[in-house]
Motif scaffolding. Sequence first.
Motif, PDB file in Angstrom:
ATOM      1  N   GLU A  30       0.944  -1.302  -0.089  1.00 15.50           N
ATOM      2  CA  GLU A  30       0.052   0.004  -0.155  1.00 15.50           C
ATOM      3  C   GLU A  30       0.856   1.401   0.021  1.00 15.50           C
ATOM      4  O   GLU A  30       0.419   2.382  -0.585  1.00 15.50           O
ATOM      5  N   LEU A  31       2.205   1.336   0.687  1.00 16.00           N
ATOM      6  CA  LEU A  31       2.920   2.217   0.763  1.00 16.00           C
ATOM      7  C   LEU A  31       3.574   2.576  -0.739  1.00 16.00           C
ATOM      8  O   LEU A  31       4.228   3.738  -1.020  1.00 16.00           O
ATOM      9  N   VAL A  32       3.871   1.518  -1.470  1.00 19.87           N
ATOM     10  CA  VAL A  32       4.427   1.509  -2.685  1.00 19.87           C
ATOM     11  C   VAL A  32       3.545   2.191  -3.829  1.00 19.87           C
ATOM     12  O   VAL A  32       3.704   2.685  -4.966  1.00 19.87           O
ATOM     13  N   ALA A  33       2.238   1.334  -3.891  1.00 22.87           N
ATOM     14  CA  ALA A  33       0.943   1.736  -4.794  1.00 22.87           C
ATOM     15  C   ALA A  33       1.134   3.449  -4.750  1.00 22.87           C
ATOM     16  O   ALA A  33       1.104   4.337  -3.920  1.00 22.87           O
ATOM     17  N   GLU A  34       0.924   3.862  -6.258  1.00 23.75           N
ATOM     18  CA  GLU A  34       0.695   5.183  -6.463  1.00 23.75           C
ATOM     19  C   GLU A  34      -0.726   6.039  -6.040  1.00 23.75           C
ATOM     20  O   GLU A  34      -0.342   6.889  -5.431  1.00 23.75           O
ATOM     21  N   ASP A  35      -1.575   5.110  -5.750  1.00 29.35           N
ATOM     22  CA  ASP A  35      -2.929   5.709  -5.370  1.00 29.35           C
ATOM     23  C   ASP A  35      -3.255   4.951  -4.120  1.00 29.35           C
ATOM     24  O   ASP A  35      -4.475   4.876  -3.661  1.00 29.35           O
ATOM     25  N   ALA A  36      -2.309   4.468  -3.039  1.00 27.50           N
ATOM     26  CA  ALA A  36      -2.826   3.841  -2.176  1.00 27.50           C
ATOM     27  C   ALA A  36      -3.823   4.666  -0.937  1.00 27.50           C
ATOM     28  O   ALA A  36      -4.607   3.888  -0.699  1.00 27.50           O
ATOM     29  N   TYR A  37      -3.422   5.860  -0.799  1.00 27.96           N
ATOM     30  CA  TYR A  37      -4.712   6.541  -0.002  1.00 27.96           C
ATOM     31  C   TYR A  37      -5.769   6.553  -0.471  1.00 27.96           C
ATOM     32  O   TYR A  37      -6.773   6.831   0.163  1.00 27.96           O
ATOM     33  N   LEU A  38      -6.000   6.748  -1.894  1.00 28.70           N
ATOM     34  CA  LEU A  38      -7.227   6.833  -2.341  1.00 28.70           C
ATOM     35  C   LEU A  38      -7.966   5.487  -2.120  1.00 28.70           C
ATOM     36  O   LEU A  38      -9.165   5.585  -1.868  1.00 28.70           O
ATOM     37  N   TYR A  39      -7.158   4.351  -2.265  1.00 26.10           N
ATOM     38  CA  TYR A  39      -7.868   3.166  -1.968  1.00 26.10           C
ATOM     39  C   TYR A  39      -8.236   3.179  -0.562  1.00 26.10           C
ATOM     40  O   TYR A  39      -9.096   2.499  -0.333  1.00 26.10           O
ATOM     41  N   PHE A  40      -7.401   3.436   0.317  1.00 28.17           N
ATOM     42  CA  PHE A  40      -7.735   3.654   1.725  1.00 28.17           C
ATOM     43  C   PHE A  40      -9.011   4.281   2.017  1.00 28.17           C
ATOM     44  O   PHE A  40      -9.916   3.730   2.686  1.00 28.17           O
ATOM     45  N   TRP A  41      -9.135   5.514   1.667  1.00 30.44           N
ATOM     46  CA  TRP A  41     -10.427   6.273   1.879  1.00 30.44           C
ATOM     47  C   TRP A  41     -11.572   5.708   0.886  1.00 30.44           C
ATOM     48  O   TRP A  41     -12.740   5.916   1.735  1.00 30.44           O
ATOM     49  N   LEU A  42     -11.569   5.160   0.050  1.00 32.16           N
ATOM     50  CA  LEU A  42     -12.605   4.413  -0.799  1.00 32.16           C
ATOM     51  C   LEU A  42     -12.973   3.202  -0.028  1.00 32.16           C
ATOM     52  O   LEU A  42     -14.200   2.991   0.268  1.00 32.16           O
ATOM     53  N   ALA A  43     -12.038   2.617   0.798  1.00 34.05           N
ATOM     54  CA  ALA A  43     -12.223   1.295   1.621  1.00 34.05           C
ATOM     55  C   ALA A  43     -13.089   1.911   2.837  1.00 34.05           C
ATOM     56  O   ALA A  43     -14.088   1.208   3.189  1.00 34.05           O
ATOM     57  N   VAL A  44     -12.683   3.093   3.311  1.00 38.61           N
ATOM     58  CA  VAL A  44     -13.248   3.695   4.589  1.00 38.61           C
ATOM     59  C   VAL A  44     -14.846   3.973   4.120  1.00 38.61           C
ATOM     60  O   VAL A  44     -15.897   3.823   4.821  1.00 38.61           O
ATOM     61  N   LEU A  45     -14.948   4.596   3.048  1.00 41.20           N
ATOM     62  CA  LEU A  45     -16.444   5.199   2.660  1.00 41.20           C
ATOM     63  C   LEU A  45     -17.231   3.844   2.358  1.00 41.20           C
ATOM     64  O   LEU A  45     -18.332   3.971   2.787  1.00 41.20           O
ATOM     65  N   VAL A  46     -16.655   2.859   1.746  1.00 38.96           N
ATOM     66  CA  VAL A  46     -17.622   1.510   1.618  1.00 38.96           C
ATOM     67  C   VAL A  46     -17.864   1.148   2.913  1.00 38.96           C
ATOM     68  O   VAL A  46     -19.026   0.504   3.133  1.00 38.96           O
ATOM     69  N   TYR A  47     -16.880   1.028   3.762  1.00 44.04           N
ATOM     70  CA  TYR A  47     -17.265   0.509   5.147  1.00 44.04           C
ATOM     71  C   TYR A  47     -18.342   1.234   5.895  1.00 44.04           C
ATOM     72  O   TYR A  47     -19.402   0.727   6.459  1.00 44.04           O
ATOM     73  N   LEU A  48     -18.328   2.545   5.668  1.00 45.08           N
ATOM     74  CA  LEU A  48     -19.274   3.507   6.356  1.00 45.08           C
ATOM     75  C   LEU A  48     -20.667   3.431   5.562  1.00 45.08           C
ATOM     76  O   LEU A  48     -21.850   3.534   6.322  1.00 45.08           O
ATOM     77  N   ALA A  49     -20.745   3.213   4.202  1.00 45.51           N
ATOM     78  CA  ALA A  49     -21.972   2.994   3.467  1.00 45.51           C
ATOM     79  C   ALA A  49     -22.664   1.739   3.870  1.00 45.51           C
ATOM     80  O   ALA A  49     -23.615   1.503   3.950  1.00 45.51           O
ATOM     81  N   VAL A  50     -21.915   0.582   4.462  1.00 44.69           N
ATOM     82  CA  VAL A  50     -22.505  -0.649   4.829  1.00 44.69           C
ATOM     83  C   VAL A  50     -22.822  -0.516   6.393  1.00 44.69           C
ATOM     84  O   VAL A  50     -23.730  -0.834   6.610  1.00 44.69           O
TER      85      VAL A  50
END
Length: 91
Positions: A30-50
């Motif tokens: 996740e620290l090497v990926a270019e959009d790591a924090y985008l994926y992190f915040w998307l996961a948080v939003l999906v979690y909240l949506a559920v």
Amino acid sequence: GTFIFAPMQFFAGVYGMNFVNKEGQPAIPELVAEDAYLYFWLAVLVYLAVVMPLAAWWYFRIQRRSAEDAEEFEENAAPDAAMSAFELRGA
């Protein structure tokens, strides 16, 4: 509150750490990926949506059951126990 926010705090704690190997290179993808924090915040939003609709459903379910229990108690209460404050004062 803990039901909702504890998992997000766990994610933030894990992904906020600086994981590096002996050479100083990031050791988690996740620290090497270019959009790591985008994926992190998307996961948080999906979690909240559920979780938020589930938490709301659970809350209103508990509220409804409490109201039903109160109604049942009032229906089954003895007539003496249902006196008003006016009647208890002897007026």
